[in-house]
Each structure stands twice: as C-alpha cells, then as structure tokens.
Scaffold this active site. Structure first.
Site, PDB file in Angstrom:
ATOM      1  N   LYS A  13      -0.829  -3.565   8.541  1.00 28.15           N
ATOM      2  CA  LYS A  13      -1.425  -4.620   7.778  1.00 28.15           C
ATOM      3  C   LYS A  13      -0.038  -5.765   6.615  1.00 28.15           C
ATOM      4  O   LYS A  13       0.303  -6.516   7.085  1.00 28.15           O
ATOM      5  CB  LYS A  13      -1.908  -3.936   6.514  1.00 28.15           C
ATOM      6  N   ARG A  88     -10.856  -4.225  -1.218  1.00 27.20           N
ATOM      7  CA  ARG A  88     -11.356  -3.446  -1.004  1.00 27.20           C
ATOM      8  C   ARG A  88     -12.608  -2.316  -0.869  1.00 27.20           C
ATOM      9  O   ARG A  88     -12.296  -0.996  -1.404  1.00 27.20           O
ATOM     10  CB  ARG A  88     -10.070  -2.397  -1.380  1.00 27.20           C
ATOM     11  N   ARG A 123       7.734   6.006   7.112  1.00 25.81           N
ATOM     12  CA  ARG A 123       8.032   4.135   6.208  1.00 25.81           C
ATOM     13  C   ARG A 123       9.563   4.340   5.847  1.00 25.81           C
ATOM     14  O   ARG A 123       9.668   5.527   5.067  1.00 25.81           O
ATOM     15  CB  ARG A 123       6.197   3.724   5.818  1.00 25.81           C
ATOM     16  N   ARG A 156       7.854   5.542   0.198  1.00 29.44           N
ATOM     17  CA  ARG A 156       6.989   4.856  -1.542  1.00 29.44           C
ATOM     18  C   ARG A 156       6.414   5.638  -1.780  1.00 29.44           C
ATOM     19  O   ARG A 156       6.052   7.025  -1.283  1.00 29.44           O
ATOM     20  CB  ARG A 156       5.960   4.422  -0.578  1.00 29.44           C
ATOM     21  N   ARG A 167      -5.603   8.599   0.307  1.00 33.09           N
ATOM     22  CA  ARG A 167      -6.241   7.387   1.104  1.00 33.09           C
ATOM     23  C   ARG A 167      -7.361   6.842   1.464  1.00 33.09           C
ATOM     24  O   ARG A 167      -7.567   5.946   2.318  1.00 33.09           O
ATOM     25  CB  ARG A 167      -4.547   6.809   0.760  1.00 33.09           C
TER      26      ARG A 167
HETATM   27  P1  AP5 Z   1       2.645  -1.008   7.109  1.00 30.30           P
HETATM   28  O1  AP5 Z   1       2.125  -2.514   8.259  1.00 30.30           O
HETATM   29  O2  AP5 Z   1       3.394  -0.572   5.792  1.00 30.30           O
HETATM   30  O3  AP5 Z   1       0.923  -0.478   7.249  1.00 30.30           O
HETATM   31  P2  AP5 Z   1      -0.241  -1.859   5.972  1.00 30.30           P
HETATM   32  O4  AP5 Z   1      -1.031  -1.323   6.682  1.00 30.30           O
HETATM   33  O5  AP5 Z   1       0.010  -2.117   5.075  1.00 30.30           O
HETATM   34  O6  AP5 Z   1       0.092   0.008   4.396  1.00 30.30           O
HETATM   35  P3  AP5 Z   1      -0.227   0.081   3.300  1.00 30.30           P
HETATM   36  O7  AP5 Z   1       0.067   1.899   3.593  1.00 30.30           O
HETATM   37  O8  AP5 Z   1       0.667  -0.906   2.869  1.00 30.30           O
HETATM   38  O9  AP5 Z   1      -1.774  -0.316   2.717  1.00 30.30           O
HETATM   39  P4  AP5 Z   1      -2.413   0.521   1.957  1.00 30.30           P
HETATM   40  O10 AP5 Z   1      -3.397  -0.318   2.070  1.00 30.30           O
HETATM   41  O11 AP5 Z   1      -2.138   1.830   1.929  1.00 30.30           O
HETATM   42  O12 AP5 Z   1      -1.049   0.210  -0.100  1.00 30.30           O
HETATM   43  P5  AP5 Z   1      -1.561  -0.460  -0.881  1.00 30.30           P
HETATM   44  O13 AP5 Z   1       0.103  -1.141  -0.552  1.00 30.30           O
HETATM   45  O14 AP5 Z   1      -2.367  -2.152   0.122  1.00 30.30           O
HETATM   46  O15 AP5 Z   1       2.778   0.257   8.097  1.00 30.30           O
HETATM   47  C1  AP5 Z   1       3.008   1.026   8.369  1.00 30.30           C
HETATM   48  C2  AP5 Z   1       3.955   2.171   8.615  1.00 30.30           C
HETATM   49  O16 AP5 Z   1       3.505   1.843  10.150  1.00 30.30           O
HETATM   50  C3  AP5 Z   1       4.923   1.096   8.666  1.00 30.30           C
HETATM   51  O17 AP5 Z   1       6.716   1.801   8.563  1.00 30.30           O
HETATM   52  C4  AP5 Z   1       5.519   0.305  10.110  1.00 30.30           C
HETATM   53  O18 AP5 Z   1       6.985  -0.368   9.683  1.00 30.30           O
HETATM   54  C5  AP5 Z   1       5.298   1.317  10.819  1.00 30.30           C
HETATM   55  N1  AP5 Z   1       3.938   0.197  12.220  1.00 30.30           N
HETATM   56  C6  AP5 Z   1       3.782  -0.822  11.978  1.00 30.30           C
HETATM   57  N2  AP5 Z   1       2.532  -1.043  12.623  1.00 30.30           N
HETATM   58  C7  AP5 Z   1       3.556  -0.453  13.879  1.00 30.30           C
HETATM   59  C8  AP5 Z   1       2.914  -0.100  15.344  1.00 30.30           C
HETATM   60  N3  AP5 Z   1       2.242  -1.186  15.735  1.00 30.30           N
HETATM   61  N4  AP5 Z   1       3.520   0.879  15.958  1.00 30.30           N
HETATM   62  C9  AP5 Z   1       4.203   1.619  15.098  1.00 30.30           C
HETATM   63  N5  AP5 Z   1       4.319   1.068  13.460  1.00 30.30           N
HETATM   64  C10 AP5 Z   1       4.084   0.692  13.017  1.00 30.30           C
HETATM   65  O19 AP5 Z   1      -1.956  -0.190  -1.922  1.00 30.30           O
HETATM   66  C11 AP5 Z   1      -1.132   0.899  -2.675  1.00 30.30           C
HETATM   67  C12 AP5 Z   1      -2.331   1.409  -3.378  1.00 30.30           C
HETATM   68  O20 AP5 Z   1      -1.911   0.028  -4.521  1.00 30.30           O
HETATM   69  C13 AP5 Z   1      -3.614   1.749  -3.212  1.00 30.30           C
HETATM   70  O21 AP5 Z   1      -3.668   3.172  -3.018  1.00 30.30           O
HETATM   71  C14 AP5 Z   1      -4.334   1.453  -4.329  1.00 30.30           C
HETATM   72  O22 AP5 Z   1      -3.989   2.699  -4.917  1.00 30.30           O
HETATM   73  C15 AP5 Z   1      -3.863   0.432  -5.398  1.00 30.30           C
HETATM   74  N6  AP5 Z   1      -4.488  -1.375  -4.765  1.00 30.30           N
HETATM   75  C16 AP5 Z   1      -4.220  -2.129  -3.846  1.00 30.30           C
HETATM   76  N7  AP5 Z   1      -4.470  -2.993  -3.638  1.00 30.30           N
HETATM   77  C17 AP5 Z   1      -6.058  -2.392  -4.194  1.00 30.30           C
HETATM   78  C18 AP5 Z   1      -7.265  -2.950  -4.469  1.00 30.30           C
HETATM   79  N8  AP5 Z   1      -7.451  -4.183  -3.826  1.00 30.30           N
HETATM   80  N9  AP5 Z   1      -8.231  -2.110  -5.283  1.00 30.30           N
HETATM   81  C19 AP5 Z   1      -7.820  -1.447  -5.854  1.00 30.30           C
HETATM   82  N10 AP5 Z   1      -6.222  -0.917  -5.723  1.00 30.30           N
HETATM   83  C20 AP5 Z   1      -5.553  -1.122  -4.876  1.00 30.30           C
END
Ligand code: AP5
Ligand code: ZN
Length: 212
Positions: A13, A88, A123, A156, A167
């Site tokens: 994402k 979410r 990552r 991270r 997660r």
């Molecule tokens: P990346 O683009 O970083 O993936 P992502 O989907 O953004 O993953 P996140 O881990 O950031 O999502 P998340 O939803 O768990 O975390 P968030 O920060 O929102 O890609 C991943 C890796 O793969 C990278 O290294 C990239 O380079 C590689 N990659 C990407 N595309 C690729 C491809 N096509 N081929 C190969 N490699 C590829 O949330 C973190 C925490 O915050 C949550 O756990 C929760 O505790 C809290 N939180 C955040 N939002 C909320 C909410 N709305 N409500 C409650 N808690 C929340």
C-alpha cells in the site's frame, strides 16, 4: 479524488501510494506513518498507541479517527487524498462516511500471506519521511540511506515474524470485512499485488485512469 488503498500488512500500500501521489499530485495520508511519528515524538496519543503497534494490534478507533479527521481538514488535502492504512475496520469506514467524506475508489492490493513474511523481513523504512525500501526488491541507492531525505533507513519494530503473524490475523479478522462494505457501495476493485512494484503500479494506475 479520494482514494482508499486496502490490503494486508506488506501488500504494498505504502509503495503504491508513493507512486499515485506523484501521478495525481495528491497527498498520501498514512495513519501508520502518523502514528509512528507520534510515537517517535512521544506525544500523548503516541504513548497510548505504542503498545498496540508493537503487539501488531490495532490502535483504538477514537485515537485513529481523531488524527485522520484533523489531517483531512488540512489545506493540502482539499483536492483529494490517498488513504493508506485507514479505514481498517467497519466502524472506521462508518466514521468516514459520517464525516461526509466522499470516497471515489477503493483499490485492494491482493497478496498471499506467504509473500508477506518475505516482503516484511526485507523492508527498510525512513522514519523521517516515510519512504519505503526493500533490500532485494527496492534497494535504496546508497545502502542504509534514504534516497528522498538522506536520513538513515531502519527495520520497523513490528516487522519481526511473530508480530507480522499477529498483524495478518488482525487484518483477516477486522480489516478484510471492508471488502464487502465497499463492494456493496460499488467502489471496490481488486488488483493482484504479487507482481513487481512496476507491474502492480501499472495495474493500479489503469484502474484509477478508468474511473477518475
Ligand atoms: P509496503 O508498501 O511497505 O507495504 P504496506 O502495505 O504499506 O505495509 P505496511 O506494513 O506499512 O502496512 P500495515 O498496514 O501493516 O502498516 P501501517 O503502517 O499501516 O511494502 C512492504 C515491503 O514490500 C516493502 O519493503 C516494499 O519495498 C516491498 N514491496 C512492495 N511492493 C512490492 C512488490 N510488488 N514486489 C516486491 N516487493 C514489494 O500500520 C502499522 C500499525 O499502526 C498497525 O499495526 C496498527 O497498530 C497501527 N495503525 C495504523 N493505522 C491504523 C488504523 N487505521 N486503525 C488502527 N490502528 C492503526
Ligand atoms: Zn527519508
């Protein structure tokens, strides 16, 4: 144009948001990045959010909805935005509807759980500007240094395999029902996220060009 990116942790994402943001010239609003910034700054809600984030659980709706509401009221968000990591849960989606926010398109980036561990173990992220890298699939130009802002890039805290499992569980239980929620509204399109970053970007942009 207001766009939601939906998908499991590590589906890509954040990576795709960086690209859409440049193409459409609208900001990415990542609740995950905002929460990490709050943790780093030691603000009151950062302190409250930290334990849930470290455990791979969701931060409480009232905190997240509050920061989202403030963020979308800012001047740069008035011509549209990309939501990465919000909503979410169904209550968060309902809160967004209740705020009167019109969503144009919801894109689900669909990646199998098996691929997730591999992506998240490699990552690296910039805690300063939020840019995302992968040691194998998307390396930074200089090892350990952010291309965008020159600050160090790090692993991270919630990317340890055990936390990733939690997660993923949280995703399937609480976030995945949003697919049905937005399907009913006729807004959901699913894109295969297992191809390369570039191929996935092309698929995402094709969906957006077809509907915006
Ligand atoms: P990346 O683009 O970083 O993936 P992502 O989907 O953004 O993953 P996140 O881990 O950031 O999502 P998340 O939803 O768990 O975390 P968030 O920060 O929102 O890609 C991943 C890796 O793969 C990278 O290294 C990239 O380079 C590689 N990659 C990407 N595309 C690729 C491809 N096509 N081929 C190969 N490699 C590829 O949330 C973190 C925490 O915050 C949550 O756990 C929760 O505790 C809290 N939180 C955040 N939002 C909320 C909410 N709305 N409500 C409650 N808690 C929340
Ligand atoms: Zn950076």
């Amino acid at each position: 144009n207001n766009i939601i990116l939906l998908g499991a942790p590590g589906a890509g994402k954040g990576t795709q948001a960086e690209n859409i943001c440049k193409e459409l010239n609208i900001p990415t609003i990542s609740t995950g990045n905002m929460l990490r910034a709050a943790v780093k700054a030691g603000t009151e809600y950062g302190l409250k959010a930290k334990a849930a984030m470290d455990a791979g659980a969701l931060v409480s709706d009232d905190i997240v909805i509050g920061i989202l509401k403030d963020r979308i009221a800012e001047p740069d968000a008035q011509n549209g935005f990309i939501l990465d990591g919000f909503p979410r849960s169904v209550p968060q989606a309902e809160a967004l509807d209740a705020m009167g926010v019109q969503i144009d398109k919801v894109i689900e980036i669909d990646v199998a759980d098996e691929t997730i561990q591999q992506r998240l173990s490699g990552r690296r992220v910039c805690l300063d500007c939020g840019a995302t890298y992968h040691v194998e699939f998307k390396p930074s130009k200089v090892e350990g240094i952010c291309d965008v802002c020159g600050k160090p890039i790090v692993i991270r805290k919630d990317d340890e395999p055990e936390t990733v499992k939690s997660r993923l569980d949280t995703y399937h239980k609480t976030t995945e029902p949003l697919k049905g929620y937005y399907e009913k509204q006729g807004k959901l399109t699913s894109v295969k996220g297992r191809e390369t970053v570039e191929e996935t970007s092309a698929a995402v942009m094709a969906v957006l060009k077809g509907c915006l």
